[in-house]
Design a protein around this motif. Structure first.
Motif, PDB file in Angstrom:
ATOM      1  N   UNK A  44      36.853  29.899  25.930  1.00  0.00           N
ATOM      2  CA  UNK A  44      38.121  31.329  25.705  1.00  0.00           C
ATOM      3  C   UNK A  44      37.792  32.389  27.495  1.00  0.00           C
ATOM      4  N   UNK A  45      36.921  32.598  27.571  1.00  0.00           N
ATOM      5  CA  UNK A  45      37.429  34.291  27.841  1.00  0.00           C
ATOM      6  C   UNK A  45      36.490  33.837  29.186  1.00  0.00           C
ATOM      7  N   UNK A  46      35.057  32.411  28.788  1.00  0.00           N
ATOM      8  CA  UNK A  46      34.634  32.711  30.616  1.00  0.00           C
ATOM      9  C   UNK A  46      35.998  31.467  31.392  1.00  0.00           C
ATOM     10  N   UNK A  47      36.935  30.360  30.393  1.00  0.00           N
ATOM     11  CA  UNK A  47      37.789  29.795  31.751  1.00  0.00           C
ATOM     12  C   UNK A  47      38.829  31.161  31.934  1.00  0.00           C
ATOM     13  N   UNK A  48      39.114  32.338  31.263  1.00  0.00           N
ATOM     14  CA  UNK A  48      40.353  32.521  31.870  1.00  0.00           C
ATOM     15  C   UNK A  48      39.052  33.657  32.289  1.00  0.00           C
ATOM     16  N   UNK A  49      38.479  34.350  32.966  1.00  0.00           N
ATOM     17  CA  UNK A  49      37.219  34.795  33.921  1.00  0.00           C
ATOM     18  C   UNK A  49      37.299  34.060  34.984  1.00  0.00           C
ATOM     19  N   UNK A  53      38.835  34.822  38.952  1.00  0.00           N
ATOM     20  CA  UNK A  53      38.311  34.748  40.369  1.00  0.00           C
ATOM     21  C   UNK A  53      38.414  33.494  41.351  1.00  0.00           C
ATOM     22  N   UNK A  54      39.622  32.148  40.965  1.00  0.00           N
ATOM     23  CA  UNK A  54      39.633  31.908  41.832  1.00  0.00           C
ATOM     24  C   UNK A  54      40.455  31.742  41.852  1.00  0.00           C
ATOM     25  N   UNK A  55      41.599  32.982  41.322  1.00  0.00           N
ATOM     26  CA  UNK A  55      42.943  33.452  41.848  1.00  0.00           C
ATOM     27  C   UNK A  55      42.548  34.166  43.188  1.00  0.00           C
ATOM     28  N   UNK A  56      41.907  35.013  43.140  1.00  0.00           N
ATOM     29  CA  UNK A  56      41.150  35.582  43.674  1.00  0.00           C
ATOM     30  C   UNK A  56      40.509  35.332  45.045  1.00  0.00           C
ATOM     31  N   UNK A  57      40.214  34.523  45.042  1.00  0.00           N
ATOM     32  CA  UNK A  57      39.745  33.775  45.542  1.00  0.00           C
ATOM     33  C   UNK A  57      40.490  33.338  47.097  1.00  0.00           C
ATOM     34  N   UNK A  58      41.379  32.466  46.164  1.00  0.00           N
ATOM     35  CA  UNK A  58      42.956  31.829  46.633  1.00  0.00           C
ATOM     36  C   UNK A  58      43.856  32.918  47.477  1.00  0.00           C
ATOM     37  N   UNK A  59      43.777  34.373  46.906  1.00  0.00           N
ATOM     38  CA  UNK A  59      44.205  34.718  47.861  1.00  0.00           C
ATOM     39  C   UNK A  59      43.769  35.360  49.043  1.00  0.00           C
ATOM     40  N   UNK A  60      42.602  35.397  48.847  1.00  0.00           N
ATOM     41  CA  UNK A  60      41.724  36.050  50.075  1.00  0.00           C
ATOM     42  C   UNK A  60      42.142  34.952  51.026  1.00  0.00           C
ATOM     43  N   UNK A  61      41.452  33.659  50.828  1.00  0.00           N
ATOM     44  CA  UNK A  61      41.502  32.537  51.714  1.00  0.00           C
ATOM     45  C   UNK A  61      42.940  32.221  52.607  1.00  0.00           C
ATOM     46  N   UNK A  62      44.873  32.860  51.609  1.00  0.00           N
ATOM     47  CA  UNK A  62      45.607  32.688  52.351  1.00  0.00           C
ATOM     48  C   UNK A  62      45.247  33.796  53.313  1.00  0.00           C
ATOM     49  N   UNK A  63      44.998  34.920  52.706  1.00  0.00           N
ATOM     50  CA  UNK A  63      45.307  35.846  53.708  1.00  0.00           C
ATOM     51  C   UNK A  63      44.457  35.628  55.345  1.00  0.00           C
ATOM     52  N   UNK A  64      43.396  34.890  54.841  1.00  0.00           N
ATOM     53  CA  UNK A  64      43.259  34.771  56.302  1.00  0.00           C
ATOM     54  C   UNK A  64      43.129  33.288  56.249  1.00  0.00           C
TER      55      UNK A  64
END
Length: 127
Positions: A44-49, A53-64
């Protein structure tokens, strides 16, 4: 001559980037340890982390994406303004006079034309 070798800027940047990466990994391990101490299973900790990471990557791609779209729109507008037809229509130039005024080698003195605002003699400039 000294025996001390100097490190290049690229090597200095690489060392800095490696230190930042090691610090990030250390903090991630601390967060994973804290999540395990709170009773979350290791999977669960691995999946949460990874989810974070995927949410942050998605936000960066959205802004880009929006930044790239904005820059593309600015480039299209600038291209349109540069290539637009901005030639002033000369209402008084008719027939042959209108045709030869648009030629690259045109000068009003050579054709005995009426004064043209594009060709001002600096000796008679009223500024």
């Amino acid at each position: 001559m000294g025996t001390k070798t100097r490190i290049s800027n690229a090597e200095r940047f690489g060392r800095w980037l490696g230190g930042v990466w090691r610090g990030y990994v250390r903090q991630e391990r601390r967060v994973a340890g804290w999540l395990l101490s709170q009773g979350l299973p290791p999977g669960g900790a691995t999946v949460l982390l990874w989810g974070i990471k995927l949410v942050v990557l998605g936000m960066l791609l959205y802004a880009a994406f929006w930044l790239a779209l904005l820059l593309l729109c600015i480039a299209i507008v600038a291209w349109g303004l540069r290539n637009g037809d901005h030639d002033e229509a000369e209402e008084w130039a008719v027939g042959e006079q209108a045709e030869h005024k648009n030629n690259p080698g045109y000068h009003p003195v050579l054709y005995n034309d009426a004064p043209d605002s594009r060709y001002v003699d600096p000796r008679y400039d009223d500024d």
